[in-house]
Design an enzyme around this catalytic site. Structure first.
Site, PDB file in Angstrom:
ATOM      1  N   VAL A 111       0.796  -1.270   0.058  1.00 15.16           N
ATOM      2  CA  VAL A 111       0.061   0.179   0.162  1.00 15.16           C
ATOM      3  C   VAL A 111       0.845   1.334  -0.044  1.00 15.16           C
ATOM      4  O   VAL A 111       0.217   2.392  -0.115  1.00 15.16           O
ATOM      5  CB  VAL A 111      -0.936  -0.019   1.152  1.00 15.16           C
ATOM      6  CG1 VAL A 111      -2.058  -1.067   1.059  1.00 15.16           C
ATOM      7  CG2 VAL A 111      -0.220  -0.216   2.613  1.00 15.16           C
ATOM      8  N   TYR A 112       2.067   1.243   0.174  1.00 16.34           N
ATOM      9  CA  TYR A 112       2.906   2.171   0.109  1.00 16.34           C
ATOM     10  C   TYR A 112       2.866   3.145  -1.243  1.00 16.34           C
ATOM     11  O   TYR A 112       3.194   2.463  -2.306  1.00 16.34           O
ATOM     12  CB  TYR A 112       4.471   2.116   0.375  1.00 16.34           C
ATOM     13  CG  TYR A 112       4.626   1.629   1.808  1.00 16.34           C
ATOM     14  CD1 TYR A 112       3.470   1.842   2.800  1.00 16.34           C
ATOM     15  CD2 TYR A 112       5.975   1.311   2.165  1.00 16.34           C
ATOM     16  CE1 TYR A 112       4.021   1.407   4.101  1.00 16.34           C
ATOM     17  CE2 TYR A 112       6.245   0.973   3.558  1.00 16.34           C
ATOM     18  CZ  TYR A 112       5.079   0.930   4.685  1.00 16.34           C
ATOM     19  OH  TYR A 112       5.466   0.610   5.777  1.00 16.34           O
TER      20      TYR A 112
END
Length: 317
Positions: free
Chosen positions: A52-53
């Protein structure tokens, strides 16, 4: 850079990890390349990212750099899954294994060295979640598995479940927020991780940047606390109690002739059970400052003073 075993496993990592949460958002690819090059040249091996970064862009940048900038076999690649882009926790077998495949595709890798559960999902039976870790190792998509942001009882339960059944993969790491400004995990999470044989990977070891001393006289322009998407993240550590701890770090740094950053990082790096603090830098210059901490071992008297000023109340019997 010195190396350590990660928990009770055979995996050896540098005692400082490189975090990539800002890659693709606050850190451009060229700056990320400079960070990774400096880190590897200093002897660093552990690189931490997550699906999700920056909506997956962090993994894409890392994958490109592993093809163009550094030797993939020279580093230990760690990523995470269990949080959907909308922020909802999902540690179902379906989501986890799909997320791992997507991570490998973004990075252009056949496997990662360490795959971590990014968060505990109360909506999924833990045995289902842990079965996905076993499948990931058996299928060759990861070499080792760990957890992140788990409470003490969750670490203990996961560790005990994996040890109870033959053929299950042990939890070798626990990534938790840990610094002089965040020591409450010492009550339960740290003992649980040590008992489970999981090495600690502290995230935000600089107290969300506050332990560098940059906020002593206000909020500098360009700092995380000045950024709309990070202000609420930093604010909890700008109170009077934290300021008192920061002043002690600054005093220690002045006495040793080093930066507060080095003092704060050396303190958490050498806490019991810690394998490698994860340092995330916006620029290569900031990372270079963190790398200087490798040469610092805090004298016993200074360590004791910092322990005392940041001590937490013991848990109720």
């Amino acid at each position: 850079m010195e190396e350590r075993h990660l928990g009770r496993s055979g995996l050896v990592v540098s005692r400082l990890g490189l975090g990539t949460m800002t890659w693709g958002h606050d850190t451009e690819p060229e700056e990320a390349a400079a960070q990774l090059t400096a880190f590897v040249e200093a002897g660093g091996t552990l690189i931490d990212t997550a699906d999700v970064y920056s909506d997956g862009l962090s993994e894409r940048i890392l994958g490109h750099l592993l093809r163009e900038t550094v030797d993939r076999d020279a580093v230990v690649v760690a990523t995470k899954a269990a949080i959907r882009p909308n922020g909802r926790y999902d540690a179902s077998r379906r989501h986890l294994l799909g997320a791992l495949d997507a991570s490998l595709d973004r990075m252009g890798l056949e496997y990662v060295d360490l795959w971590q559960l990014h968060a505990y999902d109360p909506g999924t039976p833990l045995e289902e979640t842990l079965s996905a870790l076993d499948e990931a190792v058996v299928s060759g998509r990861t070499r080792y598995v760990g957890v992140s942001n788990y409470a003490g009882w969750q670490i203990a339960k996961a560790g005990a479940w994996q040890r109870a059944w033959p053929g299950r993969e042990p939890i070798i790491s626990a990534q938790l927020e840990y610094s002089l400004l965040r020591r409450d995990i010492e009550r339960e999470a740290v003992p649980a991780a040590l008992d489970a044989g999981a090495g600690l990977l502290p995230w935000s070891p600089l107290g969300r940047g506050v332990l560098t001393g940059k906020y002593r006289t206000g909020i500098p322009a360009g700092s995380r606390a000045a950024a709309p998407h990070f202000a609420d993240f930093v604010q909890p550590y700008l109170d009077e109690e934290c300021a008192r701890i920061v002043e002690s770090v600054v005093t220690a740094a002045e006495g040793l002739g080093v930066t507060p950053l080095s003092v704060a990082l050396a303190w958490v790096r050498d806490r019991p059970g810690v394998a490698a603090p994860i340092v995330g830098a916006r620029t290569a210059a900031q990372l270079e400052q963190a790398l200087l901490s490798e040469g610092l071992t805090l004298p016993m008297e200074i360590r004791a003073a910092l322990d005392d000023v940041s001590d937490i109340a013991p848990a109720s019997p």
